[in-house]
Write an enzyme that holds these catalytic residues in place. Structure first.
Site, PDB file in Angstrom:
ATOM      1  N   CYS A   1      24.602 -15.205 -19.629  1.00 39.35           N
ATOM      2  CA  CYS A   1      23.916 -14.560 -18.499  1.00 39.35           C
ATOM      3  C   CYS A   1      24.901 -13.762 -17.644  1.00 39.35           C
ATOM      4  CB  CYS A   1      23.125 -15.585 -17.696  1.00 39.35           C
ATOM      5  SG  CYS A   1      21.925 -14.818 -16.581  1.00 39.35           S
TER       6      CYS A   1
ATOM      7  N   HIS B   1      19.505 -17.563 -21.994  1.00 36.63           N
ATOM      8  CA  HIS B   1      20.064 -18.888 -21.715  1.00 36.63           C
ATOM      9  C   HIS B   1      19.843 -19.819 -22.906  1.00 36.63           C
ATOM     10  CE1 HIS B   1      21.017 -18.497 -17.405  1.00 36.63           C
ATOM     11  NE2 HIS B   1      20.084 -17.571 -17.433  1.00 36.63           N
TER      12      HIS B   1
ATOM     13  N   GLU C   1      20.930 -22.731 -23.294  1.00 32.24           N
ATOM     14  CA  GLU C   1      20.740 -24.110 -22.810  1.00 32.24           C
ATOM     15  C   GLU C   1      19.323 -24.370 -22.328  1.00 32.24           C
ATOM     16  OE1 GLU C   1      22.118 -21.680 -21.192  1.00 32.24           O
ATOM     17  OE2 GLU C   1      21.884 -21.890 -19.012  1.00 32.24           O
TER      18      GLU C   1
END
Lengths: 215, 257
Positions: free
Chosen positions: A83, A193, A195
């Site tokens: 990001c 992202h 995650e």
């Protein structure tokens, strides 16, 4: 035991990315740190980031994270930016009236604009928030086990426009074609992202932890 | 070939347990929030929202632990709302593992809190929740007002103007609950959903009153919502997330399958 340093410069939620790394590889040592010694000694380095680029860059410079990043990239160890940690690797961002970034890649971070439209005229909201299709441009160890066109989770109002298009590892379309992943030698970076991207995102993080930094 | 419309199961949490009110009064129990969230994650939910309806301090500490447990096991975005009143409340929830926080009545009592929160943490993690109820009479032009205290207290604030103001102050997303519909399962109030979605440039999540899959479809198409939130139809296994997504896909809506 192999280790990964998640660089902590006070911007954003590092809990998620640290937990996700521990989840995909329980025997890896995850260090959330800004300590140059720990970053230098780690086998892998991850640069996360959320929020405004001006604040991020200010903290990156104040804490000496710019030098840690340069050293990690030059060392040849696997490096992942996520990001704002991806945007920070570019030359410059248009956000906050224009901010100089780290310049590891030739490219500009641009604003989507207030009247973004799809090609059929449909109005698009900004931030680009949600799950969009990621189109891989070439094979890479970090794409291992991830289908081309898989959806990843995005949340951003500014996007990377890279100059060296052959380095762009993935594109995504949101009103405009945006460069959502870049790869060169031991460096890989994503706008989305991993995650927060469920199984495909966890697979990418697992690939990073298994990666030797070579193509 | 486009951004997917998000399906967001919402868990109302009180003292560490999932509950869902029907018109905010009749409450049923749907279990442990982390277990429920894991099931939704496995089914393919695009995000999870926890709304903390606990009033006590002890209950709020329980919520922080619930968010921590959730964040180490579920890897999709998590929004936490309910009782977010200070910058410290936001920091606590983000540090526990929430990706976004939802601010409701605190924004009504102190709009500048939204600006402060967005400045400090970035708009991307600040959701403003709006509870709107139709106040115009039949025959009049449609008008919706903001209500607080679970829909009991009118504020006199026009819902569409309020949404625009919240976005100007830094809200990155609007969670719109149409109060007169909530829990009665007649579907979203599509009029106010569309009016607000047209009026602001940030994503709008439609919430309140989902009773069947056509309501989700209508929220996206007629309401122009960017995401649809529902609770009881998922909690009590009336429909699964994959069923909902398949149904939406068959009606031309982009979803993540």
């Amino acid at each position: 035991m192999s280790s990964v340093a998640v660089i902590d410069y006070g911007m954003g939620n590092l809990h998620s990315v640290a937990k996700a790394l521990e989840h995909v590889m329980p025997d890896v040592e995850v260090l959330v740190t800004a300590d140059p010694e720990q970053v230098r000694n780690a086998d892998r380095v991850l640069l996360p980031g959320v929020g405004a680029i001006r604040d991020c860059m200010a903290e990156i410079r104040r804490l000496g994270v710019d030098k840690e990043v340069a050293e990690a990239i030059n060392s040849g160890k696997p490096f992942l930016g996520i990001c704002v940690g991806y945007q920070a690797l570019m030359q410059r961002s248009e956000e906050n009236g224009g901010v100089d970034c780290l310049g590891h890649f030739d490219g500009t971070v641009r604003y989507f604009g207030d009247d973004l439209k799809e090609t059929d005229g449909e109005r698009l909201k900004v931030p680009h928030m949600g799950w969009n299709e990621v189109h891989q441009r070439f094979d890479h160890p970090l794409w291992h086990g991830i289908d081309d066109g898989s959806r990843f989770y995005f949340v951003h109002s500014y996007y990377v426009d890279a100059v060296d298009k052959p380095l762009v590892a993935a594109n995504c379309h949101y009103g405009v074609d945006i460069d959502v992943a870049i790869a060169r030698d031991n460096v890989f970076a994503t706008q989305f992202h991993p995650e927060k991207s469920h199984t495909v995102g966890l697979q990418l993080l697992k690939n990073f932890l298994n990666w030797d930094g070579k193509r | 070939m486009a951004l997917a419309k998000r399906i967001i199961p919402c868990l109302d949490v009180e003292n560490g347990r999932v509950v869902k009110g029907v018109q905010f009064v009749d409450i049923r129990d749907a279990g442990d929030p982390v277990e429920v969230a894991k099931r939704y994650d496995e089914e393919g939910a695009d995000e999870i929202t926890f709304l903390d309806i606990t009033a006590t301090h002890e209950g709020r500490d329980t919520m922080v632990h619930t968010v921590e447990r959730m964040a180490s096991q579920v890897f999709i975005p998590l929004t936490v709302g309910g009782g977010i009143r200070t910058v410290d409340d936001i920091r606590t929830m983000l540090n526990a593992g929430a990706d976004k926080v939802s601010i409701n009545s605190a924004a009504v009592f102190n709009p500048d809190f939204v600006r402060e929160a967005a400045d400090k943490f970035g708009s991307q993690c600040i959701v403003v929740a709006i509870d709107a109820k139709k106040v115009s009479q039949p025959g009049e032009a449609d008008r919706w007002e903001i209500f607080t205290h679970g829909g009991r207290k009118p504020t006199g604030l026009d819902a569409v103007e309020w949404a625009k103001k919240m976005v100007q102050l830094g809200a990155g997303e609007i969670l719109l609950t149409s109060m007169d519909q909530d829990g009665v399962k007649n579907g979203y109030d599509l009029g106010v959903t569309r009016a607000i979605s047209d009026a602001v440039n940030v994503p709008v999540i439609a919430s309140g009153g989902v009773g069947n899959l056509d309501h989700l479809v209508a929220g996206c198409i007629e309401g122009k919502a960017d995401a649809v939130l529902a609770a009881s139809i998922f909690h009590f296994n009336e429909y699964s997330i994959p069923e909902a997504k398949q149904y939406m896909k068959e009606r031309g809506i982009e979803v993540r399958l």
